[in-house]
Design a protein around this motif. Structure first.
Motif, mmCIF file in Angstrom:
data_model
loop_
_atom_site.group_PDB
_atom_site.id
_atom_site.type_symbol
_atom_site.label_atom_id
_atom_site.label_comp_id
_atom_site.label_asym_id
_atom_site.label_seq_id
_atom_site.Cartn_x
_atom_site.Cartn_y
_atom_site.Cartn_z
ATOM 1 N N GLU A 172 39.983 65.520 26.210
ATOM 2 C CA GLU A 172 39.533 66.702 26.775
ATOM 3 C C GLU A 172 37.977 66.289 26.829
ATOM 4 O O GLU A 172 37.267 66.704 27.748
ATOM 5 N N TRP A 173 37.369 65.701 25.745
ATOM 6 C CA TRP A 173 36.063 65.233 25.931
ATOM 7 C C TRP A 173 35.602 64.543 26.901
ATOM 8 O O TRP A 173 34.728 64.861 27.604
ATOM 9 N N MET A 174 36.740 63.304 27.299
ATOM 10 C CA MET A 174 36.512 62.585 28.506
ATOM 11 C C MET A 174 36.418 63.329 29.745
ATOM 12 O O MET A 174 35.585 63.120 30.591
ATOM 13 N N LEU A 175 37.427 64.188 29.946
ATOM 14 C CA LEU A 175 37.444 64.755 31.264
ATOM 15 C C LEU A 175 36.216 65.677 31.301
ATOM 16 O O LEU A 175 36.065 66.188 32.434
ATOM 17 N N ARG A 176 35.838 66.383 30.412
ATOM 18 C CA ARG A 176 34.641 67.475 30.413
ATOM 19 C C ARG A 176 33.330 66.468 30.812
ATOM 20 O O ARG A 176 32.467 66.962 31.523
ATOM 21 N N LEU A 177 33.129 65.428 30.098
ATOM 22 C CA LEU A 177 31.949 64.649 30.184
ATOM 23 C C LEU A 177 32.026 63.814 31.320
ATOM 24 O O LEU A 177 31.029 63.575 31.936
ATOM 25 N N TYR A 178 33.125 63.280 31.668
ATOM 26 C CA TYR A 178 33.269 62.256 32.956
ATOM 27 C C TYR A 178 34.287 62.803 33.982
ATOM 28 O O TYR A 178 35.240 61.906 34.070
ATOM 29 N N PRO A 179 34.259 63.892 34.437
ATOM 30 C CA PRO A 179 35.429 64.366 35.171
ATOM 31 C C PRO A 179 35.887 63.270 36.338
ATOM 32 O O PRO A 179 36.870 63.480 36.872
ATOM 33 N N GLU A 180 34.791 62.717 36.831
ATOM 34 C CA GLU A 180 35.125 61.503 38.071
ATOM 35 C C GLU A 180 35.623 60.257 37.375
ATOM 36 O O GLU A 180 35.935 59.589 38.308
ATOM 37 N N LEU A 181 35.699 60.128 36.307
ATOM 38 C CA LEU A 181 36.193 58.874 35.718
ATOM 39 C C LEU A 181 37.754 58.848 35.519
ATOM 40 O O LEU A 181 38.136 59.751 34.600
ATOM 41 N N SER A 182 38.302 58.040 36.099
ATOM 42 C CA SER A 182 39.868 57.992 36.120
ATOM 43 C C SER A 182 40.185 56.998 34.656
ATOM 44 O O SER A 182 39.416 56.000 34.375
ATOM 45 N N TYR A 183 41.136 57.382 33.790
ATOM 46 C CA TYR A 183 41.482 56.536 32.704
ATOM 47 C C TYR A 183 41.866 55.126 33.139
ATOM 48 O O TYR A 183 41.879 54.353 32.110
ATOM 49 N N ASP A 184 42.237 54.647 34.257
ATOM 50 C CA ASP A 184 42.626 53.353 34.591
ATOM 51 C C ASP A 184 41.054 52.714 35.206
ATOM 52 O O ASP A 184 41.456 51.398 35.689
ATOM 53 N N ASP A 185 40.163 53.250 35.209
ATOM 54 C CA ASP A 185 38.853 52.672 35.637
ATOM 55 C C ASP A 185 38.323 51.815 34.441
ATOM 56 O O ASP A 185 38.323 52.263 33.160
ATOM 57 N N ALA A 186 37.926 50.586 34.882
ATOM 58 C CA ALA A 186 37.338 49.741 33.749
ATOM 59 C C ALA A 186 36.395 50.428 33.069
ATOM 60 O O ALA A 186 36.021 50.073 31.764
ATOM 61 N N ALA A 187 35.461 51.256 33.505
ATOM 62 C CA ALA A 187 34.431 52.115 32.840
ATOM 63 C C ALA A 187 34.772 52.992 31.734
ATOM 64 O O ALA A 187 34.108 53.411 30.768
ATOM 65 N N TYR A 188 36.049 53.526 32.218
ATOM 66 C CA TYR A 188 36.550 54.391 31.040
ATOM 67 C C TYR A 188 36.759 54.033 29.722
ATOM 68 O O TYR A 188 36.246 54.630 28.849
ATOM 69 N N GLY A 189 37.250 52.781 29.465
ATOM 70 C CA GLY A 189 37.463 52.341 28.200
ATOM 71 C C GLY A 189 36.018 52.031 27.531
ATOM 72 O O GLY A 189 36.088 52.619 26.215
ATOM 73 N N ARG A 190 34.865 51.690 28.219
ATOM 74 C CA ARG A 190 33.627 51.646 27.348
ATOM 75 C C ARG A 190 33.239 52.937 27.110
ATOM 76 O O ARG A 190 32.440 53.180 26.023
ATOM 77 N N GLN A 191 33.423 53.979 28.118
ATOM 78 C CA GLN A 191 32.694 55.536 27.653
ATOM 79 C C GLN A 191 33.503 55.865 26.617
ATOM 80 O O GLN A 191 33.223 56.832 25.811
ATOM 81 N N ALA A 192 34.874 55.645 26.505
ATOM 82 C CA ALA A 192 35.826 56.479 25.661
ATOM 83 C C ALA A 192 35.373 55.824 24.088
ATOM 84 O O ALA A 192 35.261 56.705 23.262
ATOM 85 N N ASP A 193 35.043 54.581 23.929
ATOM 86 C CA ASP A 193 34.509 53.869 22.723
ATOM 87 C C ASP A 193 33.351 54.765 22.379
ATOM 88 O O ASP A 193 33.190 55.050 21.232
#
Length: 160
Positions: A37-58
Motif C-alpha cells: 500500500e505504501w509503495m503503490l501510494r508513493l510510487y504508483p508508476e513503479l512495478s514490483y518487477d522493476d529494478a528500482a522497486y527493490g531499492r525504493q522498497a528498502d
C-alpha cells in the motif's frame, strides 16, 4: 511500559498474509504497516518487477520502521505486512526489534500454490486496491526463492 510485539508474515502471495494482518489489528492492540500500500501510494508508476522497486522498497521499509518503533514503545504491536520470505528479511526485523526490546512472532501461512493462485484470481476479479497483480508463474517462482524459517532466527514461529 512493556514494548509491543513485532509480527512478521511468511507465505505465498495469496496465502492470506494481509487478511491475517488485518485480523491481528481488529481489537486495536496492533498497527498494520502494509508495504504494498505504501509503495503503490508513493510510487504508483513503479512495478514490483522493476529494478528500482527493490531499492525504493528498502527505503520505505526503513521509514515504516521509524513509525513502527514508536508504536512498539507505546506498548502496541506492529504488524509488518510484507512477505518475510528470506532469512535476510527476517534478520532485518529481528535486529531492529531487539533494539526496541520487542518480541518477534513469525506467522507462517502454509497455504499451497493451487489455493493461493485461486485466491489471487478472486482478488484480481474483485479489483482489490493497493495490491500488485501476481501471476501463477510469479507465485511459483517465489515458491522457489522462499527460505523456510527456523528456530535459530530469533523469533517465535506460529504456523497457520
Amino acid at each position: 511500559m512493556t514494548a509491543g510485539r513485532v509480527h512478521l508474515l511468511y507465505g505465498l502471495t495469496g496465502s492470506g498474509k494481509s487478511t491475517l494482518a488485518r485480523r491481528l489489528c481488529q481489537d486495536g492492540a496492533a498497527v498494520r504497516f502494509t508495504l504494498d500500500e505504501w509503495m503503490l501510494r508513493l510510487y504508483p508508476e513503479l512495478s514490483y518487477d522493476d529494478a528500482a522497486y527493490g531499492r525504493q522498497a528498502d527505503v520505505v521499509r526503513e521509514v515504516i520502521w521509524t513509525v513502527a518503533e514508536q508504536v512498539l514503545a507505546a506498548g502496541t504491536d506492529a504488524v509488518l505486512d510484507w512477505n518475510s520470505w528470506s532469512r535476510m528479511r527476517r534478520a532485518w526485523a529481528v535486529q531492529r526489534a531487539q533494539h526496541a526490546d520487542a518480541e518477534v512472532i513469525l506467522h507462517w501461512l502454509t497455504t499451497g500454490l493451487a489455493e493461493a493462485d485461486r485466491r489471487l484470481a478472486a482478488r484480481a476479479g474483485a479489483d482489490t486496491p493497493y495490491v500488485h497483480p501476481v501471476t501463477t508463474a510469479g507465485n511459483a517462482h517465489l515458491q522457489t526463492l522462499m527460505e523456510p524459517p527456523g528456530p535459530a532466527e530469533g523469533c517465535r514461529i506460529i504456523r497457520h
